[in-house]
Design an enzyme around this catalytic site. Structure first.
Site, PDB file in Angstrom:
ATOM      1  N   ALA A 262       0.833  -1.187   0.000  1.00 52.35           N
ATOM      2  CA  ALA A 262       0.000   0.000   0.000  1.00 52.35           C
ATOM      3  C   ALA A 262       0.871   1.242   0.000  1.00 52.35           C
ATOM      4  O   ALA A 262       2.069   1.169   0.260  1.00 52.35           O
ATOM      5  CB  ALA A 262      -0.902   0.011   1.230  1.00 52.35           C
ATOM      6  N   ASN A 265      -0.041   8.104  -0.228  1.00 54.34           N
ATOM      7  CA  ASN A 265      -0.286   9.385  -0.897  1.00 54.34           C
ATOM      8  C   ASN A 265      -1.221  10.268  -0.067  1.00 54.34           C
ATOM      9  O   ASN A 265      -2.222   9.803   0.446  1.00 54.34           O
ATOM     10  CB  ASN A 265      -0.952   9.152  -2.251  1.00 54.34           C
ATOM     11  CG  ASN A 265      -0.352   7.993  -2.989  1.00 54.34           C
ATOM     12  OD1 ASN A 265       0.811   8.021  -3.336  1.00 54.34           O
ATOM     13  ND2 ASN A 265      -1.128   6.939  -3.195  1.00 54.34           N
ATOM     14  N   HIS A 297      -0.806   1.646   9.211  1.00 52.10           N
ATOM     15  CA  HIS A 297       0.506   2.096   8.725  1.00 52.10           C
ATOM     16  C   HIS A 297       0.369   3.273   7.753  1.00 52.10           C
ATOM     17  O   HIS A 297       0.979   4.321   7.955  1.00 52.10           O
ATOM     18  CB  HIS A 297       1.222   0.922   8.059  1.00 52.10           C
ATOM     19  CG  HIS A 297       2.564   1.254   7.499  1.00 52.10           C
ATOM     20  ND1 HIS A 297       3.732   0.995   8.175  1.00 52.10           N
ATOM     21  CD2 HIS A 297       2.936   1.841   6.326  1.00 52.10           C
ATOM     22  CE1 HIS A 297       4.756   1.408   7.455  1.00 52.10           C
ATOM     23  NE2 HIS A 297       4.301   1.916   6.318  1.00 52.10           N
ATOM     24  N   GLU A 298      -0.433   3.089   6.722  1.00 50.85           N
ATOM     25  CA  GLU A 298      -0.528   4.154   5.706  1.00 50.85           C
ATOM     26  C   GLU A 298      -1.182   5.399   6.292  1.00 50.85           C
ATOM     27  O   GLU A 298      -0.785   6.519   5.989  1.00 50.85           O
ATOM     28  CB  GLU A 298      -1.284   3.675   4.458  1.00 50.85           C
ATOM     29  CG  GLU A 298      -0.744   2.404   3.802  1.00 50.85           C
ATOM     30  CD  GLU A 298       0.767   2.383   3.572  1.00 50.85           C
ATOM     31  OE1 GLU A 298       1.376   3.459   3.443  1.00 50.85           O
ATOM     32  OE2 GLU A 298       1.335   1.271   3.549  1.00 50.85           O
ATOM     33  N   HIS A 301       1.302   7.400   8.326  1.00 54.63           N
ATOM     34  CA  HIS A 301       2.248   8.165   7.507  1.00 54.63           C
ATOM     35  C   HIS A 301       1.799   9.612   7.320  1.00 54.63           C
ATOM     36  O   HIS A 301       2.614  10.474   6.997  1.00 54.63           O
ATOM     37  CB  HIS A 301       2.378   7.531   6.116  1.00 54.63           C
ATOM     38  CG  HIS A 301       3.497   6.545   5.979  1.00 54.63           C
ATOM     39  ND1 HIS A 301       4.771   6.773   6.452  1.00 54.63           N
ATOM     40  CD2 HIS A 301       3.538   5.317   5.379  1.00 54.63           C
ATOM     41  CE1 HIS A 301       5.546   5.733   6.149  1.00 54.63           C
ATOM     42  NE2 HIS A 301       4.819   4.836   5.509  1.00 54.63           N
ATOM     43  N   GLU A 320       9.832   5.247   7.411  1.00 55.52           N
ATOM     44  CA  GLU A 320       9.351   3.863   7.409  1.00 55.52           C
ATOM     45  C   GLU A 320       9.605   3.159   8.747  1.00 55.52           C
ATOM     46  O   GLU A 320       8.726   2.484   9.277  1.00 55.52           O
ATOM     47  CB  GLU A 320       9.937   3.072   6.244  1.00 55.52           C
ATOM     48  CG  GLU A 320       9.447   3.532   4.856  1.00 55.52           C
ATOM     49  CD  GLU A 320       7.930   3.472   4.677  1.00 55.52           C
ATOM     50  OE1 GLU A 320       7.236   2.851   5.504  1.00 55.52           O
ATOM     51  OE2 GLU A 320       7.440   4.072   3.691  1.00 55.52           O
TER      52      GLU A 320
HETATM   53  N1  BES Z   1       5.650   3.871   1.381  1.00 53.44           N
HETATM   54  C1  BES Z   1       5.395   2.473   1.350  1.00 53.44           C
HETATM   55  C2  BES Z   1       4.988   1.964   0.012  1.00 53.44           C
HETATM   56  C3  BES Z   1       6.120   1.764  -0.951  1.00 53.44           C
HETATM   57  C4  BES Z   1       7.016   0.765  -0.753  1.00 53.44           C
HETATM   58  C5  BES Z   1       6.251   2.511  -2.069  1.00 53.44           C
HETATM   59  C6  BES Z   1       8.026   0.564  -1.649  1.00 53.44           C
HETATM   60  C7  BES Z   1       7.273   2.328  -2.968  1.00 53.44           C
HETATM   61  C8  BES Z   1       8.156   1.343  -2.764  1.00 53.44           C
HETATM   62  C9  BES Z   1       4.293   2.095   2.323  1.00 53.44           C
HETATM   63  O1  BES Z   1       4.066   2.998   3.334  1.00 53.44           O
HETATM   64  C10 BES Z   1       4.723   0.813   2.980  1.00 53.44           C
HETATM   65  O2  BES Z   1       5.694   0.845   3.652  1.00 53.44           O
HETATM   66  N2  BES Z   1       3.996  -0.270   2.757  1.00 53.44           N
HETATM   67  C11 BES Z   1       4.324  -1.576   3.254  1.00 53.44           C
HETATM   68  C12 BES Z   1       3.322  -2.051   4.275  1.00 53.44           C
HETATM   69  C13 BES Z   1       3.649  -1.861   5.707  1.00 53.44           C
HETATM   70  C14 BES Z   1       2.655  -2.582   6.591  1.00 53.44           C
HETATM   71  C15 BES Z   1       5.054  -2.175   6.112  1.00 53.44           C
HETATM   72  C16 BES Z   1       4.235  -2.510   2.080  1.00 53.44           C
HETATM   73  O3  BES Z   1       3.729  -2.098   1.053  1.00 53.44           O
HETATM   74  O4  BES Z   1       4.666  -3.646   2.204  1.00 53.44           O
HETATM   75 ZN    ZN Z   2       5.403   2.878   4.924  1.00 53.87          ZN
END
Ligand code: BES
Ligand code: ZN
Length: 870
Positions: A262, A265, A297-298, A301, A320
């Site tokens: 996810a 944005n 999580h999202e 952010h 992150e």
């Molecule tokens: N910002 C990331 C999404 C992302 C990851 C965009 C890699 C571009 C490249 C998002 O906030 C994120 O960290 N998502 C994780 C989930 C979370 C529960 C650790 C994911 O997508 O695995």
């Molecule tokens: Zn993230």
């Protein structure tokens, strides 16, 4: 052309900043026209060239302050538009074209099952238009979307809708304005035929926020869990961090083709539908729980990422690591606290520890990289979260909250560095974090060895700790780290005693600061032989080598007051047995161990979910990390035999608990019920471990009569691995017939297939890839098939056929989706401890991959690292 290595030390603030951007999109699947108007201000007086980045764009024109520029005024290359002699203040208007349908990389603007959608982190925005696409350029965005009303009735972007209406030729438009400055990686748009559900949340200051979740038609019934999770998360962030949502609208969109889980944005979170949609028939309990935390999580952010972002991608853990820490804390508070904490540690051990042992080992804040996409890792994320947690453990809850308040107050609206975060921790608490900060730059997992010595005459108990920090690939010299050790001491009756250190009574639990290679902590007034309990709640991301006698370890399994430590010590005991069995190539399980399991099974004071957790042995991956020499086939065999032996010895007890945890109640996802099902299913898997007919019959019954996916899918996996090939085929075919048209069900079927322990597995999987339902452009399909095969079927993957198969798939993915390819190549890049014959084949296959035309930099970086390490 190979991409260059870039270094953190070379960071320079941008020469030109952007105040405002306005974007206009004429949307079309295969030909989208983008027009931008970007207001620049020089911030470095010496700068002359204004650099805009680009990737896969068709250039049309550029003008400055309303006048078309001629080719003498700028330099255009594949990845840059450089405007020469740029004045102090000006605006550029750029026009370009893109083809969303041809974009299979799923970075930038792309087409997915009828919808147009974006993914801009980390560097996808430059695949949409020419822009200073770096996180420290923060601007206000205004976005106009125009598209065919029938194909794209829904038009979404960040911020508030300020205008909309019909246009000629069946087209319509929507105009959005985001009042908050943001970096381009947080830009998003979505256009398509989408259904939605609506709700609202009233913030702590009384503002009503409209919440909408959009999904593909027909799926709205699967969105309610996500909505409930969102509202919980919004409330939790207010209560825990004092963070309130800042706009009147919050939109979430679920799409089927998505590289990550996810994306945060601003006010328009986009999710991989596999991490978002749920109903009892198609989702398992673990998915319900994951959705709750990833939605959190999202959402979290919004403050840790969007309002305050990273000044460069080297600082990724700033947003992150911190946001993972926040979502993990949220998970602990809304789900079973201890089981949740253990789950996060298990994840660290399965995902992050192998990274530290690999040629790609890096610190949570890397010093260099070729491709930033390769650094969205367990280290930056999960270990980054552990580093935040350690700071909280050191300064305490109250100071930690003061420190985060200070961070939000000081840096709101800015792009900052990890150092800025730590400086708030120091300022708010008065604690000196200078030594601690080494965790940001030093890679690798420290090995801490502990011993305890009771001095009967002086009545002291000396705990000696040593830490070993082994060299990693690019970092040979290591220093001792600052390690917080949350601990207690138990007397022989299992009671916690007062901790008296240097004449000071520290109570029953304290946090020791272990900062040197070796330290002795001498506790006073210890009147009988005690046992120590160290690293409570996993207070530091280290490997703990406990030098206690087995007897003391079993004592701790029973008596430690810290549930995490009870679990951890039992894991250690299992690991000891596994390693010895691997060494002897013969499995022997001591009676003590069986007895410990027996007691757990019948202990009324342990929750069902904790029981299930305690009864789960370390994974094959974890065993590998503990082996000096890795033979995947033997590891697999030994672990299976261990399970079989437990099954034989505890058949009756398992049967009892299996029966007790049977329920006809209607499915619900309360922590209680999730725990019950998880214990029920782990008992079933033990019972079936030997393929015994009666037990298999129970599994068959459960498979065919379950009213929920959790029970059905557990039974399916058990049958596939234990019931023999004929039954396996029957249930797999049945499962396919039931769920082939449900994306989530189909993906589960792919995983189940990939885990099969059969001779012709690669032929089988190659055949499945030809199915009409399977799409190599869909990351979920690929991960469920290839990822499961490589990660959960080591026995079959680590063979010549397995390596060849993965390499063939990687060659296809190299052009289709390098990001997904890069995630999979890891499985072949850390082989120093493998058998000689496996090493040879891997090397051959990696070289085959390395030599293909137009190898993506993602793959190149990892393969070169792996080959360098040989
Ligand atoms: N910002 C990331 C999404 C992302 C990851 C965009 C890699 C571009 C490249 C998002 O906030 C994120 O960290 N998502 C994780 C989930 C979370 C529960 C650790 C994911 O997508 O695995
Ligand atoms: Zn993230």
């Amino acid at each position: 052309m190979a991409k260059e290595v870039i270094y953190r030390k070379d960071y320079k603030a941008p020469d030109f900043l952007v105040d405002n951007v306005s974007l206009e999109f004429d949307l079309h699947e295969s030909k989208t026209l983008v027009k931008s108007r970007i207001e620049f201000k020089k911030s470095n007086a010496d700068a002359t060239d204004c650099v805009l980045y680009a990737d896969d764009l068709i250039f049309i024109s550029v003008s400055m302050n309303g006048e078309l520029l001629s080719i003498d005024d700028y330099i255009l290359s594949e990845n840059e538009l450089v405007v020469k002699n740029a004045p102090d203040e000006f605006f550029l208007e750029v026009e370009n074209e893109i083809n969303p349908k041809a974009n299979t990389s799923l970075s930038g603007l792309y087409y997915s099952s009828g919808n147009l959608t974006t993914q801009c982190e980390a560097q996808g925005f430059r695949r949409i238009t020419y822009y200073p696409d770096r996180p420290d350029v923060m601007a206000k965005f205004e976005v106009t979307l125009r598209g065919n009303k029938e194909n794209y009735p829904i038009l979404l972007s960040n911020g508030n809708l300020i205008d909309s209406g019909n246009l000629e030729d069946g087209r319509h438009f929507a105009k959005y304005e985001d009042p908050f400055k943001k970096p381009s990686y947080l830009f998003a748009l979505v256009a398509g035929k989408l259904d939605h559900i609506e709700d609202s949340f009233t913030t702590m200051s009384g503002k009503k926020v409209a919440l909408k979740i959009f999904c593909n038609p027909g799926n709205v019934n699967k969105c309610y869990h996500a909505m409930a999770s969102l509202k919980k998360a919004m409330k939790w962030d207010e209560e825990t961090y004092g963070r309130e949502y800042d706009l009147d609208i919050f939109n979430v969109v679920f799409v089927d083709d998505f590289n990550a889980g996810a994306m945060e944005n601003k006010s328009l979170n986009i999710f991989n539908s596999s991490c978002a949609l749920a109903d009892p028939i198609t989702a398992v309990d673990a998915e319900y729980q994951f959705i709750e935390t990833i939605i959190g999580h999202e959402y979290f952010h919004n403050w840790t990422g969007d309002r305050i972002t990273c000044r460069s991608w080297f600082e990724l853990t700033l947003k992150e690591g911190l946001t993972v820490f926040r979502h993990e804390s949220f998970g602990e508070s809304v789900q079973d606290r201890d089981v949740n904490r253990i789950g996060d540690v298990v994840k660290l051990r399965n995902i992050q520890l192998p990274e530290d042992l690999s040629p790609m080992a890096h610190s949570i804040r890397p010093d260099s990289f070729v491709e930033i996409e390769n650094f969205y890792t367990g280290t930056v994320y999960e270990k980054g979260a552990e580093v935040i947690r350690m700071m909280k453990t050191i300064i305490g809850d109250e100071n930690f909250r003061k420190a985060t308040d200070l961070y939000f107050e000081k840096f709101d609206g800015q792009a900052v560095a990890c150092d800025d975060f730590v400086s708030c921790m120091a300022e708010a608490s008065g604690f000196d974090f200078t030594h601690f900060k080494l965790w940001y730059s030093q890679a690798g997992t420290p090995i801490v060895t502990s011993t305890g010595e009771w001095d009967k005459i002086n009545r002291t108990y000396k705990i000696t700790l040593t830490q070993e920090n082994k060299p990693t690939n690019n970092q040979k010299e290591k220093l001792p780290l600052f390690i917080p050790v949350k601990m207690g001491i138990l007397n022989h009756e299992g009671q916690e005693i007062d901790l008296i250190l240097n004449g000071k009574n520290l109570g029953k639990e304290t946090v020791l600061h272990f900062t040197e290679e070796k330290t002795e902590f001498v506790f006073e007034e210890v009147h009988s032989q005690p046992v120590y309990s160290l690293f409570r709640d996993f207070s530091a991301p280290i490997i703990h080598k406990n030098k206690l006698e087995d007897e003391d370890k079993y004592f701790l399994v029973k008596h430690d007051t810290n549930p995490f430590c009870r679990w951890d010590i039992l894991q250690q005991l299992s690991m000891d047995i596994l390693l010895k069995s691997i060494h002897d190539e013969m499995v022997e399980v001591p009676e003590n161990f069986i007895e410990a399991f027996r007691i757990i099974l019948s202990d009324e004071n342990i929750s069902n979910s904790m029981k299930a957790t305690l009864l789960t042995l370390p994974s094959e991956k974890e065993i590998e990390s503990n082996c000096e020499f890795i033979d995947h086939q033997i590891i697999h065999k030994v672990r299976q035999e261990f399970i079989s032996l437990i099954s034989i010895k505890l058949h009756e007890e398992m049967m009892d608990v299996f029966g007790e945890t049977y329920s006809k109640k209607e499915y619900d996802v309360s922590a209680e019920e999730i725990g019950r099902r998880s214990l029920h299913n782990i008992c079933l898997s033990y019972l079936c471990a030997n393929g015994e007919k009666g037990s298999i019959h129970l599994a068959e019954h459960q498979y065919f009569h379950a009213d929920n996916m959790t029970d059905q899918y557990s039974a399916l996996n058990i049958l596939v691995s234990k019931a023999g090939e004929r039954t396996a085929e029957i249930v797999l075919d049945n499962f396919y017939d039931l769920y082939k048209d449900d994306i989530s069900g189909f993906n589960k079927w792919l995983s189940a297939q990939a885990r099969r322990d059969i001779d012709n597995i690669t032929d089988k999987l190659r055949e499945i890839m030809q199915y009409e339902k399977f799409s190599i452009t869909n990351p979920n399909n690929v991960r469920r098939l290839m990822g499961s095969f490589a990660m959960f079927n080591a026995n079959r993957f680590h063979t010549e056929e397995g390596y060849k198969f993965l390499t063939d798939v990687l060659i296809s993915l190299n052009t289709i989706n390098p990001n997904i390819a890069s995630g999979l190549v890891d499985h072949m890049c850390s082989f120093s401890k493998f058998k000689e014959e496996n090493k040879e084949i891997i090397l051959r296959e990696l070289k085959r991959l390395r030599s293909i035309d137009k190898l993506a930099p993602n793959l190149q970086e990892k393969i070169d690292n792996a080959l360098k390490a040989v």
